[in-house]
Design a protein around this motif. Structure first.
Motif, PDB file in Angstrom:
ATOM      1  N   LEU A 121     100.552  21.534  31.531  1.00 38.76           N
ATOM      2  CA  LEU A 121     100.571  22.041  30.156  1.00 38.76           C
ATOM      3  C   LEU A 121     101.670  21.329  29.378  1.00 38.76           C
ATOM      4  CD1 LEU A 121     100.301  25.862  30.895  1.00 38.76           C
ATOM      5  CD2 LEU A 121      98.453  24.313  30.246  1.00 38.76           C
ATOM      6  N   MET A 122     101.348  20.993  28.134  1.00 31.87           N
ATOM      7  CA  MET A 122     102.310  20.327  27.246  1.00 31.87           C
ATOM      8  C   MET A 122     102.621  21.251  26.079  1.00 31.87           C
ATOM      9  SD  MET A 122     100.156  16.807  27.088  1.00 31.87           S
ATOM     10  CE  MET A 122      98.629  17.719  27.044  1.00 31.87           C
ATOM     11  N   GLU A 123     103.775  21.055  25.487  1.00 33.49           N
ATOM     12  CA  GLU A 123     104.182  21.845  24.328  1.00 33.49           C
ATOM     13  C   GLU A 123     104.122  23.341  24.637  1.00 33.49           C
ATOM     14  OE1 GLU A 123     105.230  21.102  21.053  1.00 33.49           O
ATOM     15  OE2 GLU A 123     105.479  19.049  21.693  1.00 33.49           O
ATOM     16  N   LYS A 133     106.581  25.355  24.533  1.00 32.03           N
ATOM     17  CA  LYS A 133     107.398  25.942  23.461  1.00 32.03           C
ATOM     18  C   LYS A 133     108.083  27.247  23.837  1.00 32.03           C
ATOM     19  CE  LYS A 133     104.506  23.896  19.895  1.00 32.03           C
ATOM     20  NZ  LYS A 133     103.742  24.111  18.672  1.00 32.03           N
ATOM     21  N   ASN A 134     108.231  27.507  25.130  1.00 30.21           N
ATOM     22  CA  ASN A 134     108.827  28.755  25.582  1.00 30.21           C
ATOM     23  C   ASN A 134     109.772  28.506  26.743  1.00 30.21           C
ATOM     24  OD1 ASN A 134     107.539  31.319  24.284  1.00 30.21           O
ATOM     25  ND2 ASN A 134     105.863  29.861  24.544  1.00 30.21           N
ATOM     26  N   PRO A 135     110.730  29.409  26.927  1.00 33.64           N
ATOM     27  CA  PRO A 135     111.614  29.309  28.100  1.00 33.64           C
ATOM     28  C   PRO A 135     110.797  29.383  29.394  1.00 33.64           C
ATOM     29  CG  PRO A 135     112.441  30.940  26.527  1.00 33.64           C
ATOM     30  CD  PRO A 135     111.079  30.531  26.061  1.00 33.64           C
ATOM     31  N   ASP A 136     111.364  28.853  30.456  1.00 33.58           N
ATOM     32  CA  ASP A 136     110.666  28.776  31.739  1.00 33.58           C
ATOM     33  C   ASP A 136     110.158  30.128  32.222  1.00 33.58           C
ATOM     34  OD1 ASP A 136     111.382  26.134  31.557  1.00 33.58           O
ATOM     35  OD2 ASP A 136     112.848  26.196  33.190  1.00 33.58           O
ATOM     36  N   ASP A 137     110.957  31.191  32.084  1.00 35.41           N
ATOM     37  CA  ASP A 137     110.530  32.495  32.586  1.00 35.41           C
ATOM     38  C   ASP A 137     109.300  33.012  31.841  1.00 35.41           C
ATOM     39  OD1 ASP A 137     112.190  32.804  30.301  1.00 35.41           O
ATOM     40  OD2 ASP A 137     112.751  34.848  30.877  1.00 35.41           O
ATOM     41  N   VAL A 138     109.192  32.733  30.556  1.00 34.20           N
ATOM     42  CA  VAL A 138     108.028  33.148  29.778  1.00 34.20           C
ATOM     43  C   VAL A 138     106.788  32.377  30.243  1.00 34.20           C
ATOM     44  CG1 VAL A 138     107.001  33.177  27.449  1.00 34.20           C
ATOM     45  CG2 VAL A 138     109.402  33.820  27.777  1.00 34.20           C
ATOM     46  N   VAL A 139     106.946  31.075  30.464  1.00 35.50           N
ATOM     47  CA  VAL A 139     105.832  30.244  30.934  1.00 35.50           C
ATOM     48  C   VAL A 139     105.347  30.764  32.283  1.00 35.50           C
ATOM     49  CG1 VAL A 139     105.150  27.930  31.693  1.00 35.50           C
ATOM     50  CG2 VAL A 139     106.587  28.204  29.663  1.00 35.50           C
ATOM     51  N   PHE A 156     112.213  22.493  30.166  1.00 37.24           N
ATOM     52  CA  PHE A 156     112.547  23.420  29.088  1.00 37.24           C
ATOM     53  C   PHE A 156     112.286  22.759  27.731  1.00 37.24           C
ATOM     54  CE2 PHE A 156     115.314  26.149  26.546  1.00 37.24           C
ATOM     55  CZ  PHE A 156     115.072  27.391  27.122  1.00 37.24           C
ATOM     56  N   PRO A 157     111.809  23.504  26.734  1.00 37.90           N
ATOM     57  CA  PRO A 157     111.596  22.923  25.399  1.00 37.90           C
ATOM     58  C   PRO A 157     112.877  22.291  24.854  1.00 37.90           C
ATOM     59  CG  PRO A 157     110.638  25.102  25.521  1.00 37.90           C
ATOM     60  CD  PRO A 157     111.434  24.912  26.788  1.00 37.90           C
ATOM     61  N   GLY A 195     109.479  23.668  19.988  1.00 39.64           N
ATOM     62  CA  GLY A 195     109.023  22.297  20.208  1.00 39.64           C
ATOM     63  C   GLY A 195     109.264  21.817  21.620  1.00 39.64           C
ATOM     64  N   GLY A 196     108.255  21.192  22.191  1.00 39.31           N
ATOM     65  CA  GLY A 196     108.386  20.599  23.515  1.00 39.31           C
ATOM     66  C   GLY A 196     108.117  21.585  24.637  1.00 39.31           C
ATOM     67  N   GLY A 197     108.475  21.177  25.815  1.00 39.56           N
ATOM     68  CA  GLY A 197     108.258  21.981  27.009  1.00 39.56           C
ATOM     69  C   GLY A 197     107.064  21.485  27.797  1.00 39.56           C
ATOM     70  N   LEU A 198     107.263  21.248  29.091  1.00 41.46           N
ATOM     71  CA  LEU A 198     106.196  20.809  29.980  1.00 41.46           C
ATOM     72  C   LEU A 198     106.134  21.752  31.169  1.00 41.46           C
ATOM     73  CD1 LEU A 198     106.997  16.962  30.174  1.00 41.46           C
ATOM     74  CD2 LEU A 198     105.448  18.125  28.582  1.00 41.46           C
TER      75      LEU A 198
END
Length: 184
Positions: free
Chosen positions: A24-26, A28-34, A50-51, A56-59
């Motif tokens: 997943l790209m973008e 846009k959330n902290p790791d725990d939320v993802v 991390f974004p 913006g960002g986050g992988l």
């Protein structure tokens, strides 16, 4: 990750295919939320970026525990891996190309250095945020032929070729179905 539409689209994946690896790209959330948002998918292993800024960002790269995935390196734009599957070894780079055109060439140069030292097969999947020629573009101002030089040079130097997309041509625009890629 909190979008209802995204959650619905992600829930469609297991009913259509059973991916061993999910990128997943973008996010846009902290790791725990993802991780909390994807916990129902039962991926046991992951690597998250991390974004780079709020919104913006986050992988996110997630894979099943039976997959042999080694993270080689990662940054805001990619996660580079070595994968062993079905008795074969290959490199896979999961890419979110630099949105800022003035910074894209630096990413292509980094990947070129990585690619020149590889003998096993290598594929790159994701959003390059660039196009190889004008036929991949719809609408907006025309791009001059010279604006394709950097990505074309990168692909030529690394002996890569475009497998072309499948699914919606402009998967990023509006409410469209999720685009999936499978490799046999």
């Amino acid at each position: 990750m909190g979008s209802t539409t995204l959650s619905q689209r992600l829930r469609e994946i297991p009913s259509k295919i059973s991916p061993d690896i999910l990128f997943l790209m973008e996010t846009k959330n902290p790791d725990d939320v993802v991780l909390q948002s994807l916990s129902w998918m039962n991926f046991k292993t992951h690597h998250l970026i991390f974004p780079h800024s709020p919104g913006g960002g986050g992988l996110a790269l997630l894979w099943k525990s039976e997959m042999d995935v080694s993270i080689i390196t990662s940054c805001q734009n990619y996660i580079d891996t070595k994968i062993k599957a079905a008795g074969k070894t290959f490199f896979a780079t999961f890419l979110y190309g630099e949105p800022d055109r003035s910074k894209r060439k630096a990413i292509w140069e980094l990947l070129t250095v990585m690619g020149k030292n590889r003998e096993d097969p290598w594929f790159i999947i994701g959003d390059f945020n660039d196009i190889i020629d004008a036929s991949e573009k719809q609408g907006g101002p025309l791009r001059q032929e010279g604006t394709f030089t950097d990505i074309r040079s990168f692909m030529a130097e690394c002996d890569l070729f475009d497998l072309r997309h499948s699914g919606n041509f402009l998967s990023w625009r509006g409410k469209r179905h999720i685009m999936l890629c499978t490799v046999d």
